[in-house]
Scaffold this motif. Structure first.
Motif, PDB file in Angstrom:
ATOM      1  N   GLN A  93      -2.375  -2.469  -7.408  1.00  0.00           N
ATOM      2  CA  GLN A  93      -3.500  -1.597  -7.736  1.00  0.00           C
ATOM      3  C   GLN A  93      -4.485  -2.294  -8.671  1.00  0.00           C
ATOM      4  O   GLN A  93      -5.703  -2.204  -8.493  1.00  0.00           O
ATOM      5  CB  GLN A  93      -3.007  -0.307  -8.381  1.00  0.00           C
ATOM      6  CG  GLN A  93      -2.171   0.571  -7.475  1.00  0.00           C
ATOM      7  CD  GLN A  93      -1.815   1.894  -8.124  1.00  0.00           C
ATOM      8  OE1 GLN A  93      -2.598   2.452  -8.882  1.00  0.00           O
ATOM      9  NE2 GLN A  93      -0.626   2.409  -7.835  1.00  0.00           N
ATOM     10  N   GLU A 103       1.923  -1.241  -9.348  1.00  0.00           N
ATOM     11  CA  GLU A 103       0.789  -1.233 -10.278  1.00  0.00           C
ATOM     12  C   GLU A 103       0.045  -2.562 -10.250  1.00  0.00           C
ATOM     13  O   GLU A 103      -1.169  -2.607 -10.428  1.00  0.00           O
ATOM     14  CB  GLU A 103       1.289  -0.945 -11.698  1.00  0.00           C
ATOM     15  CG  GLU A 103       1.858   0.440 -11.905  1.00  0.00           C
ATOM     16  CD  GLU A 103       0.781   1.502 -11.894  1.00  0.00           C
ATOM     17  OE1 GLU A 103      -0.387   1.154 -12.140  1.00  0.00           O
ATOM     18  OE2 GLU A 103       1.101   2.676 -11.635  1.00  0.00           O
ATOM     19  N   THR A 146      -8.410  -3.279  -7.886  1.00  0.00           N
ATOM     20  CA  THR A 146      -9.512  -2.920  -8.781  1.00  0.00           C
ATOM     21  C   THR A 146     -10.324  -4.147  -9.171  1.00  0.00           C
ATOM     22  O   THR A 146     -11.565  -4.098  -9.246  1.00  0.00           O
ATOM     23  CB  THR A 146      -8.953  -2.228 -10.040  1.00  0.00           C
ATOM     24  OG1 THR A 146      -8.185  -1.082  -9.656  1.00  0.00           O
ATOM     25  CG2 THR A 146     -10.078  -1.791 -10.962  1.00  0.00           C
ATOM     26  N   ILE A 150      -7.527  -2.847  -1.103  1.00  0.00           N
ATOM     27  CA  ILE A 150      -6.081  -2.626  -1.158  1.00  0.00           C
ATOM     28  C   ILE A 150      -5.364  -3.538  -0.157  1.00  0.00           C
ATOM     29  O   ILE A 150      -4.304  -4.099  -0.464  1.00  0.00           O
ATOM     30  CB  ILE A 150      -5.764  -1.142  -0.875  1.00  0.00           C
ATOM     31  CG1 ILE A 150      -6.228  -0.278  -2.049  1.00  0.00           C
ATOM     32  CG2 ILE A 150      -4.284  -0.933  -0.620  1.00  0.00           C
ATOM     33  CD1 ILE A 150      -6.068   1.200  -1.820  1.00  0.00           C
ATOM     34  N   VAL A 173      -8.461   4.070  -5.206  1.00  0.00           N
ATOM     35  CA  VAL A 173      -7.373   3.087  -5.216  1.00  0.00           C
ATOM     36  C   VAL A 173      -6.031   3.703  -5.585  1.00  0.00           C
ATOM     37  O   VAL A 173      -5.032   3.486  -4.872  1.00  0.00           O
ATOM     38  CB  VAL A 173      -7.730   1.901  -6.139  1.00  0.00           C
ATOM     39  CG1 VAL A 173      -6.520   0.996  -6.346  1.00  0.00           C
ATOM     40  CG2 VAL A 173      -8.884   1.101  -5.558  1.00  0.00           C
ATOM     41  N   PRO A 174      -5.907   4.478  -6.684  1.00  0.00           N
ATOM     42  CA  PRO A 174      -4.573   5.013  -7.030  1.00  0.00           C
ATOM     43  C   PRO A 174      -3.981   5.909  -5.943  1.00  0.00           C
ATOM     44  O   PRO A 174      -2.783   5.820  -5.653  1.00  0.00           O
ATOM     45  CB  PRO A 174      -4.845   5.813  -8.318  1.00  0.00           C
ATOM     46  CG  PRO A 174      -6.092   5.225  -8.887  1.00  0.00           C
ATOM     47  CD  PRO A 174      -6.914   4.825  -7.707  1.00  0.00           C
ATOM     48  N   ALA A 213      -3.054   3.687  -2.825  1.00  0.00           N
ATOM     49  CA  ALA A 213      -1.922   2.815  -3.140  1.00  0.00           C
ATOM     50  C   ALA A 213      -0.628   3.607  -3.286  1.00  0.00           C
ATOM     51  O   ALA A 213       0.448   3.145  -2.898  1.00  0.00           O
ATOM     52  CB  ALA A 213      -2.201   2.035  -4.429  1.00  0.00           C
ATOM     53  N   SER A 214      -0.722   4.807  -3.837  1.00  0.00           N
ATOM     54  CA  SER A 214       0.468   5.650  -3.972  1.00  0.00           C
ATOM     55  C   SER A 214       0.989   6.073  -2.602  1.00  0.00           C
ATOM     56  O   SER A 214       2.213   6.102  -2.374  1.00  0.00           O
ATOM     57  CB  SER A 214       0.144   6.885  -4.808  1.00  0.00           C
ATOM     58  OG  SER A 214       1.249   7.751  -4.898  1.00  0.00           O
ATOM     59  N   LYS A 234     -13.206   2.554  -6.808  1.00  0.00           N
ATOM     60  CA  LYS A 234     -11.995   2.434  -7.620  1.00  0.00           C
ATOM     61  C   LYS A 234     -11.282   3.770  -7.789  1.00  0.00           C
ATOM     62  O   LYS A 234     -10.080   3.800  -8.094  1.00  0.00           O
ATOM     63  CB  LYS A 234     -12.339   1.846  -8.997  1.00  0.00           C
ATOM     64  CG  LYS A 234     -12.759   0.388  -8.931  1.00  0.00           C
ATOM     65  CD  LYS A 234     -12.944  -0.194 -10.316  1.00  0.00           C
ATOM     66  CE  LYS A 234     -14.147   0.419 -11.010  1.00  0.00           C
ATOM     67  NZ  LYS A 234     -14.418  -0.234 -12.314  1.00  0.00           N
TER      68      LYS A 234
END
Length: 319
Positions: free
Chosen positions: A249, A246, A253, A278, A235-236, A239-240, A232
Motif C-alpha cells: 500500500q 502495508e 501511494t 496497486i 488504495v486502502p 488493497a484490503s 490515494k
C-alpha cells in the motif's frame, strides 16, 4: 422558577456522584487518585493505570452549555433532529411488533386496530405531494448509502444537498432518483469517502450518464466546492480487498505521488490510476496480483490498467 431549581438539584447530585467516585481507593496501589474517563466510560487509577470500572453510562447530554440561557435553548427530550427524514424525525412512529409493553402478544382485535393506526399514521406524516416526494427521495438516499456502506455523516450531507436542490427548484424536469443519486455522490466527494461514479450507479436505479449530468448541474447551481478525487483514497480499500500488505500500500501511494508530480494524473480516471499503482506495487513487492484480479476489485478494464501501468513505470524510472 422550578426549572432552574431542578437544574441546580441535578448539578448537585452530579457533583456528589463525582465526589463519591474520587473517594474510591485503588485496590492495586491503595491510591485515592481515581479519575473518570468520560470518553471511554471507565474509572481509572491515575497512579498505576488500573481500570476499576468500565462501560459506565454517560447520563449527561451530548451537547455543551456554558450559561443558563444556552442550557435552556439546547435542552430537549427525544432523539436528535436528523435531515435524513422528511419530517426531521419529529413525528412519532408506531412499532410494527404486535406486542404490548410487557412483551405479550396482542389479541386479533387489537392487532387489526394497530394495523389501522399504522396505516393512518403513515398517511398523516405527509400532508402533500411535495412531502411525499421528499420522503421517497430521502429513503432512496438511505437505501443507496446502506448499499455503499458509507457512514451516517454522508447520509446527512446528501440529505442537506437534496433539500437545497429542492428549495432552489432544481428538481423540475429531472427524476427524483437521479437528483438523489447525484446528491449522494456529491456528499461522498465532499466528505472524502472514496466511491466512484460506477459504484454509485450500480446501487442506483438511474443510468450512469444521467447521474453524471445531474451531478454536474446541481454542483454548479448550488456552488459546491468539490476537489478532484485523490486516487490515494482508493488504495486502502482496493488493497484490503486483494489482501495486500502495508508495504505494498505504501509503495502504491509512492507511485501515485511520483506520477502525479509529473502531471500524469490530469484527465485520468482516479480508480484506474489507483488500480494500476496497486498492480505495479504488487509486482515490486513480490505480492503479484493479476491484472484481472485488480480490475475486478477496482471495476475498471484490464486495458486501462495496462495503459496507466506503463506510464507509471516510466515515471518511476524503471524502464
Amino acid at each position: 422558577m422550578e426549572g432552574p431549581s431542578r437544574q441546580r438539584t441535578r448539578e448537585t447530585e452530579t457533583e456528589q456522584e463525582t465526589e463519591s467516585d474520587e473517594s474510591v481507593e485503588c485496590p492495586e496501589c491503595g491510591s485515592d487518585d481515581v479519575v473518570m474517563d468520560a470518553d471511554q466510560g471507565e474509572l481509572v487509577c491515575d497512579d498505576c493505570g488500573l481500570v476499576l470500572d468500565e462501560r459506565q453510562i454517560d447520563r449527561g447530554p451530548e451537547w455543551r452549555a456554558f450559561n443558563h440561557s444556552e442550557r435552556q435553548s439546547k435542552s430537549r427530550v427525544g432523539a436528535p433532529v436528523t435531515e435524513t427524514m422528511h419530517d426531521k424525525g419529529l413525528t412519532t412512529t408506531i412499532d410494527w411488533k404486535d406486542k404490548d409493553a410487557y412483551g405479550r402478544s396482542l389479541s386479533s382485535e387489537k392487532r387489526s386496530q394497530m394495523h389501522r393506526l399504522r396505516k393512518w399514521q403513515e398517511r398523516i406524516r405527509t400532508k402533500d405531494a411535495g412531502e411525499r416526494n421528499l420522503q421517497f427521495a430521502l429513503s432512496e438516499v438511505d437505501r443507496m448509502a446502506s448499499a455503499l456502506g458509507v457512514p451516517r455523516s454522508v447520509r446527512e450531507v446528501a440529505s442537506v444537498i437534496y433539500r437545497r436542490a429542492l428549495k432552489e427548484d432544481l428538481i423540475r424536469g429531472r427524476s427524483i432518483e437521479g437528483v438523489a443519486t447525484a446528491a449522494l455522490y456529491a456528499a461522498c466527494r465532499q466528505e472524502g469517502i472514496p466511491r466512484s461514479l460506477d459504484e454509485v450507479a450500480e446501487v442506483s436505479r438511474v443510468e450512469q450518464k444521467e447521474i453524471g449530468r445531474t451531478y454536474r448541474y446541481i454542483s454548479q447551481e448550488l456552488g459546491l466546492e468539490l476537489k478532484p478525487v485523490d486516487p490515494k483514497q482508493f488504495v486502502p480499500r482496493f488493497a484490503s480487498s486483494l489482501g495486500l500488505s502495508e508495504e505494498t500500500q505504501a509503495k502504491a501511494t509512492e507511485i501515485i505521488d511520483v506520477s502525479a508530480e509529473q502531471g500524469l494524473l490530469s484527465g485520468k480516471s482516479p480508480t484506474g490510476f489507483a488500480a494500476a499503482a496497486i498492480y505495479a506495487a504488487s509486482l515490486l513487492c513480490n505480492e503479484k496480483k493479476t491484472q484481472r484480479e485488480v480490475a475486478e476489485v477496482a471495476q475498471v478494464t484490464e486495458v486501462t490498467i495496462r495503459n496507466r501501468y506503463q506510464e507509471q513505470i516510466e515515471a518511476m524510472g524503471f524502464r
